[in-house]
Design an enzyme around this catalytic site. Structure first.
Site, PDB file in Angstrom:
ATOM      1  N   CYS A  32      -9.297  -2.316 -29.177  1.00  0.00           N
ATOM      2  CA  CYS A  32      -8.550  -3.525 -29.652  1.00  0.00           C
ATOM      3  C   CYS A  32      -9.586  -4.531 -30.569  1.00  0.00           C
ATOM      4  O   CYS A  32     -10.869  -4.905 -30.188  1.00  0.00           O
ATOM      5  CB  CYS A  32      -7.997  -4.375 -28.784  1.00  0.00           C
ATOM      6  SG  CYS A  32      -7.203  -5.995 -29.208  1.00  0.00           S
ATOM      7  N   LYS A  59       1.664  -2.059 -19.593  1.00  0.00           N
ATOM      8  CA  LYS A  59       0.600  -2.916 -18.929  1.00  0.00           C
ATOM      9  C   LYS A  59       0.933  -3.316 -17.285  1.00  0.00           C
ATOM     10  O   LYS A  59       2.105  -2.915 -16.995  1.00  0.00           O
ATOM     11  CB  LYS A  59       0.857  -4.270 -19.559  1.00  0.00           C
ATOM     12  CG  LYS A  59       0.515  -4.345 -21.243  1.00  0.00           C
ATOM     13  CD  LYS A  59       0.910  -5.306 -21.885  1.00  0.00           C
ATOM     14  CE  LYS A  59       0.727  -5.369 -23.724  1.00  0.00           C
ATOM     15  NZ  LYS A  59       1.451  -6.421 -24.457  1.00  0.00           N
ATOM     16  N   VAL A  72      -4.829  -8.962 -24.795  1.00  0.00           N
ATOM     17  CA  VAL A  72      -5.954  -8.838 -24.659  1.00  0.00           C
ATOM     18  C   VAL A  72      -6.676  -9.624 -25.938  1.00  0.00           C
ATOM     19  O   VAL A  72      -6.059  -9.563 -27.062  1.00  0.00           O
ATOM     20  CB  VAL A  72      -6.685  -7.668 -24.314  1.00  0.00           C
ATOM     21  CG1 VAL A  72      -6.524  -6.969 -23.061  1.00  0.00           C
ATOM     22  CG2 VAL A  72      -6.580  -6.565 -25.229  1.00  0.00           C
ATOM     23  N   GLU A  85      -6.603 -15.761 -25.993  1.00  0.00           N
ATOM     24  CA  GLU A  85      -6.686 -15.809 -27.367  1.00  0.00           C
ATOM     25  C   GLU A  85      -8.149 -15.637 -27.859  1.00  0.00           C
ATOM     26  O   GLU A  85      -8.925 -16.430 -27.495  1.00  0.00           O
ATOM     27  CB  GLU A  85      -5.926 -17.026 -28.117  1.00  0.00           C
ATOM     28  CG  GLU A  85      -4.548 -17.332 -27.721  1.00  0.00           C
ATOM     29  CD  GLU A  85      -3.739 -16.101 -28.691  1.00  0.00           C
ATOM     30  OE1 GLU A  85      -3.940 -16.013 -29.637  1.00  0.00           O
ATOM     31  OE2 GLU A  85      -2.683 -15.730 -27.958  1.00  0.00           O
ATOM     32  N   SER A  86      -8.270 -14.530 -28.887  1.00  0.00           N
ATOM     33  CA  SER A  86      -9.684 -14.088 -29.047  1.00  0.00           C
ATOM     34  C   SER A  86     -10.678 -15.188 -29.683  1.00  0.00           C
ATOM     35  O   SER A  86     -11.627 -15.481 -29.202  1.00  0.00           O
ATOM     36  CB  SER A  86      -9.738 -13.063 -30.211  1.00  0.00           C
ATOM     37  OG  SER A  86      -9.098 -13.313 -31.175  1.00  0.00           O
TER      38      SER A  86
END
Length: 241
Positions: A32, A59, A72, A85-86
């Site tokens: 990811c 999941k 993720v 939230e990245s």
């Protein structure tokens, strides 16, 4: 520090034990790009951490309590605090942990990084469209869109006259956008930066960074993952293990 090669947890799996003192946990998935942002910042700042991989095609039920979106990356600390939230996880890590700061202190320079981030923001959905495209005509049109977006980033580097997007040394903005450039070879899209010499130099410089090189994906493995993922294969996230 955990490198994250462990098999992913899926539906029916037991939730992991509480996070130990002295480390932070990142819920991730090996392929990811959004989760890679967080893992890059963790490594760049030398933060002790552990990686729990999540099967995004199947999941675990308990994971939605970590992030209601079921996506993720997610950070969890020993107090049970959760951050998802990245881009938010990356800024959180930079603020909470001492040592090397990846975001500039100067408000204008910080704003410039955020504006570059907005310029970049069309590229992740373009990648999604490219992966879902079925014919050469669609792909040809999407490649032209990639070239247009990459030209905007080329202009930023041209105007800044520096190797990296934040200046002469690597900073937060570089780590935030790198994972998609890393995947261009696996997606067979490297031709889309041929017109952007400064962007190509930036990509070469990024690959030399110890943090980036430690997390580089093997192109063949990434393509194997994509083949399974696009078939909705439940084993895609563990490809190559």
């Amino acid at each position: 520090m955990s490198g994250g090669p462990a098999r992913s947890l899926d539906k029916g799996s037991a939730p992991p034990a509480p996070v130990p003192d002295g480390v932070i946990r990142v819920y991730s998935m090996r392929f990811c790009p959004f989760a890679e942002r967080t893992r890059l910042v963790l490594r760049a700042k030398g933060i002790p951490h552990e990686v729990i991989n999540i099967n995004l095609k199947n999941k675990p039920e308990w994971f939605f309590k970590k992030n209601p979106f079921g996506l993720v990356p997610v950070l969890e600390n020993s107090q049970g605090q959760l951050v998802y939230e990245s881009a938010i996880t990356c800024e959180y890590l930079d603020e909470v942990y001492p040592g090397k700061k990846l975001l500039p202190e100067d408000p204008y320079e910080k704003a410039c990084q955020k504006m570059t981030f907005e310029l970049f923001s069309k590229i992740p959905p373009l990648v999604g469209s490219f992966l879902r495209s079925k014919n050469k005509e669609d792909r040809s049109g999407l490649k032209e869109e990639f070239r247009k977006e990459f030209s905007k980033l080329e202009e930023v580097l041209t105007n800044k006259k520096t190797t990296f997007f934040g200046g002469n040394s690597l900073s937060m903005i570089d780590y935030l956008i790198w994972p998609w450039f890393e995947r261009l070879e696996g997606l067979e899209l490297t031709e889309c930066v041929d017109h952007a010499p400064k962007l190509k130099l930036w990509m070469a410089a990024m690959r030399k960074d110890p943090t980036v090189s430690a997390l580089l994906l093997d192109v063949k493995t990434y393509r194997g993952f994509l083949d399974l993922y696009l078939q909705d294969n439940l084993q895609a996230c563990d490809y190559g293990l």
